[in-house]
Design an enzyme around this catalytic site. Structure first.
Site, short mmCIF file in Angstrom:
data_model
loop_
_atom_site.label_atom_id
_atom_site.label_comp_id
_atom_site.label_asym_id
_atom_site.label_seq_id
_atom_site.Cartn_x
_atom_site.Cartn_y
_atom_site.Cartn_z
CG ASP A 41 -38.58 -32.12 -1.84
OD1 ASP A 41 -38.52 -31.66 -2.99
OD2 ASP A 41 -38.40 -33.32 -1.58
CG HIS A 71 -35.44 -39.27 1.06
ND1 HIS A 71 -34.08 -39.22 1.12
CD2 HIS A 71 -35.78 -38.78 -0.15
CE1 HIS A 71 -33.61 -38.73 -0.01
NE2 HIS A 71 -34.62 -38.45 -0.80
CD GLU A 121 -33.33 -37.77 4.51
OE1 GLU A 121 -33.48 -38.99 4.29
OE2 GLU A 121 -32.54 -37.06 3.87
#
Length: 638
Positions: free
Chosen positions: A91, A164, A169
């Site tokens: 990410d 998460h 999420e």
């Protein structure tokens, strides 16, 4: 209950009554991280022998840092090459430039890529600068590139308090792929200290999806610390739900969750092992079980019945003890013996059942405070009691705490000082004023700014200790070097840090040391400071004065000891609670805006007052006396 310090890769894990994902528990994150790094290294070498690339999915955040440190160490020693490694990061914040100090691009190069021989073309990190209208295609291309390499051989994960993995999420779908998402408020709050405030944390991120992660051939999830304990339990023992995205890993055939003892503390087999299997009923486990049962049923210890024990999986305990009546009295007496109004020991008293020794009547006491306010926040009432009862009390502030002072506060003091004594251009205060007025987000404070911020906290500390009646020559500022980076992320513990800590112990030759045993602070300083004390104590233990030294651990602003761990409980009067609150308020730079508050937005004096009151209420509910407040301590045996 700690597992053996080794683990094996597993295929299909046999699910148990409570635990649905294979997990291993280690005494600390350092030991676990090294073993994780060696599993990765073994996979890389195996792929090299096969002439194939090794495709790694990598995580950021504090959890994998020690893993990366060990991998770098293996490379530097010549044991490991990354020439065949291809990486895909989970990410990145959005929007986020690669040059930003808090970008995951910067993080990965700082902790891993800049120190190994990986081909730069083999590094793949989601791009936080892609225009929003091009993001959908970019995410599709990221997925296709992973598929081009045959998928991920290994995926390293952390876990957030929302459950998460990556930035998937709550609400994330199990079929989700790489995409842009909106961050949960809790996730942004947890990141706020890194960004110097919630308002600076990006609201979006680009993340690999649940589906991408689930296709990895091997998954290791790391979780360290008390703050992760609840979500770890939900992930391992709860139902599969999009509310806890990590719970989808229950359906992965080759996942292991790696935990330290604090992250594992809420698991059923750790917290209430008698509900899982037959127990060996050692004294500490009896104490833990009875106090748990009392809280679970909301009944005082002395009112628990045989039926209460039998209905809650403790028939084996009664078989050992004979009856609830005898067991209740034994546990009640043990609880009662933790309570003392004399934290330095009561002179001329039988100390057989007291937490502290009666002699010497006047003790030398050394209170270590990681930051310049932890002493009064965490044990201010006991601090005051030790002074009032005539002990030779010293306090050692381990770090300057400068990073927690806002720019506005430093600018205010610098402008006042410069107005009183205007200096030449380039003098300290003018230099500080000029820097702060032109400072951009992410800029590291210059040394002069860190000096001013540190002095603000030092003077606040002296105000609080003088209010307690402590002479200035009993106050010591260690300014441990590991802290002085000007950044949230600090250096590892060094020899100089340990030496400074050992020097003050040897100088004072204390009969009591008080230290912060709170490892849940948001930015890790307490852990490093505690490690410095433990190492210093270990280095000094052959000295004769150490034979008379006891170490007591207090908890900080974020959590309290479990009642089964408390070995000394110091009741506070309303007057002492008021004085403790006033001492905390001397730390004005920390009052109106707590920079590193964790998940609790309240000011420290409010947190401390409520925590101490709740401990007193707990003792009352267990059947003990009803006190205004209680500060709690656990003894460390070295």
């Amino acid at each position: 209950m700690i597992q053996e310090i080794e683990y094996k890769q597993v295929g299909q894990f046999e699910k148990t009554k409570f635990e649905k994902i294979h997990n291993e528990i280690f005494p600390d994150s350092s030991t676990a991280s090294k073993l994780v790094a060696h599993e990765i290294a073994t996979l890389i070498k195996q792929k090299q022998e096969e002439g194939k690339p090794c495709v790694l999915g990598l995580a950021t955040g504090s959890s994998p840092i020690k893993v990366y440190e060990e991998l770098v160490s293996l490379h530097r020693s010549g044991e490991l090459s990354f020439s065949n490694v291809v990486t895909f990061n989970l990410d990145e914040y959005y929007p986020m430039d690669t040059g930003h100090q808090q970008s995951y691009y910067h993080f990965m190069h700082q902790h891993l890529f800049d120190h190994i021989d990986i081909n730069p073309e083999n590094i793949n990190i989601p791009d936080g600068t892609v225009p929003l209208e091009e993001m959908d295609q970019y995410c599709i291309d990221y997925e296709m590139k992973i598929k081009k390499y045959g998928g991920l051989d290994f995926q390293l994960l952390g876990i957030g308090r929302t459950g998460h993995i990556g930035f998937n999420e709550p609400g994330s779908h199990p079929n989700s792929g790489t995409r842009i998402i909106t961050l949960d408020h809790i996730t942004r709050t947890d990141a706020s200290s890194d960004f110097n405030g919630l308002e600076n944390v990006p609201k979006k991120a680009v993340t690999m999806g649940i589906s991408t992660i689930m296709k990895s051939r091997r998954v290791l999830l790391l979780a360290w610390g008390h703050k992760k304990a609840t979500v770890v339990k939900q992930t391992i023992e709860g139902e599969i739900t999009s509310n806890i995205p990590a719970s989808f890993l229950q359906e992965h055939k080759n996942t292991t969750i790696i935990l330290d003892s604090e992250a594992a503390s809420e698991l059923t087999r750790i917290k209430t092992p008698w509900l899982v299997d037959q127990c060996i009923w050692k004294e500490q486990l009896k104490f833990k079980a009875v106090t748990w049962l009392s809280q679970e049923l909301n009944k005082p210890v002395l009112k628990l019945t045989d039926k209460d024990y039998n209905d809650n999986g403790m028939s084996g305990l009664l078989a050992v003890e004979g009856s609830s009546y005898d067991l209740n009295i034994k546990i009640f007496n043990k609880l009662q013996h933790t309570i003392t109004g004399w934290p330095g020991g009561k002179p001329n008293a039988d100390d057989t059942n007291r937490p502290e020794r009666a002699l010497p009547a006047k003790k030398r006491v050394l209170i270590f405070s990681p930051h310049p306010d932890d002493d009064v926040i965490s044990m201010g009432g006991t601090f005051l009691r030790l002074i009032d009862q005539g002990h030779d009390v010293h306090v050692a502030y381990q770090t300057s705490g400068n990073i927690a002072v806002t720019d506005d506060e430093a600018l205010k003091f610098s402008e006042v000082a410069n107005s009183v004594h205007p200096g030449k251009e380039g003098d300290t205060f003018k230099k500080v004023i000029a820097f702060l007025k032109s400072k951009n987000q992410g800029d590291i404070d210059i040394p002069e700014v860190r000096l001013i911020k540190g002095l603000i906290r030092r003077m606040e500390s002296l105000g609080a200790t003088r209010y307690f009646g402590l002479d200035d020559d009993k106050v010591h500022f260690l300014d441990l070097p590991f802290y002085e980076t000007g950044r949230i992320r600090k250096n590892p513990l060094g020899e100089k840090d340990v030496a400074l800590t050992a020097d003050i112990i040897e100088k004072i030759k204390p009969h009591q040391i008080y230290a912060a045993g709170d490892l849940a602070d948001p930015h890790g300083t307490h852990k490093v400071c505690l490690d410095a004390i433990f190492e210093a104590v270990n280095n000094l233990k052959s000295k004769s004065f150490m034979n008379d030294c006891w170490v007591w651990l207090y908890r900080g602003a974020w959590q309290e000891w479990d009642v089964s761990e408390i070995e000394m409980a110091v009741p506070l009067s309303p007057h002492e609670v008021s004085k403790k609150t006033n001492a905390i308020l001397y730390h004005q730079s920390q009052k109106d805006r707590v920079m590193f508050q964790g998940e609790d937005s309240r000011e420290f004096w409010l947190r401390a007052r409520e925590r101490n009151r709740n401990t007193a209420i707990l003792y009352d509910k267990l059947g003990l006396a009803d006190y205004e407040a209680i500060e709690a301590f656990k003894r460390y045996i070295f």
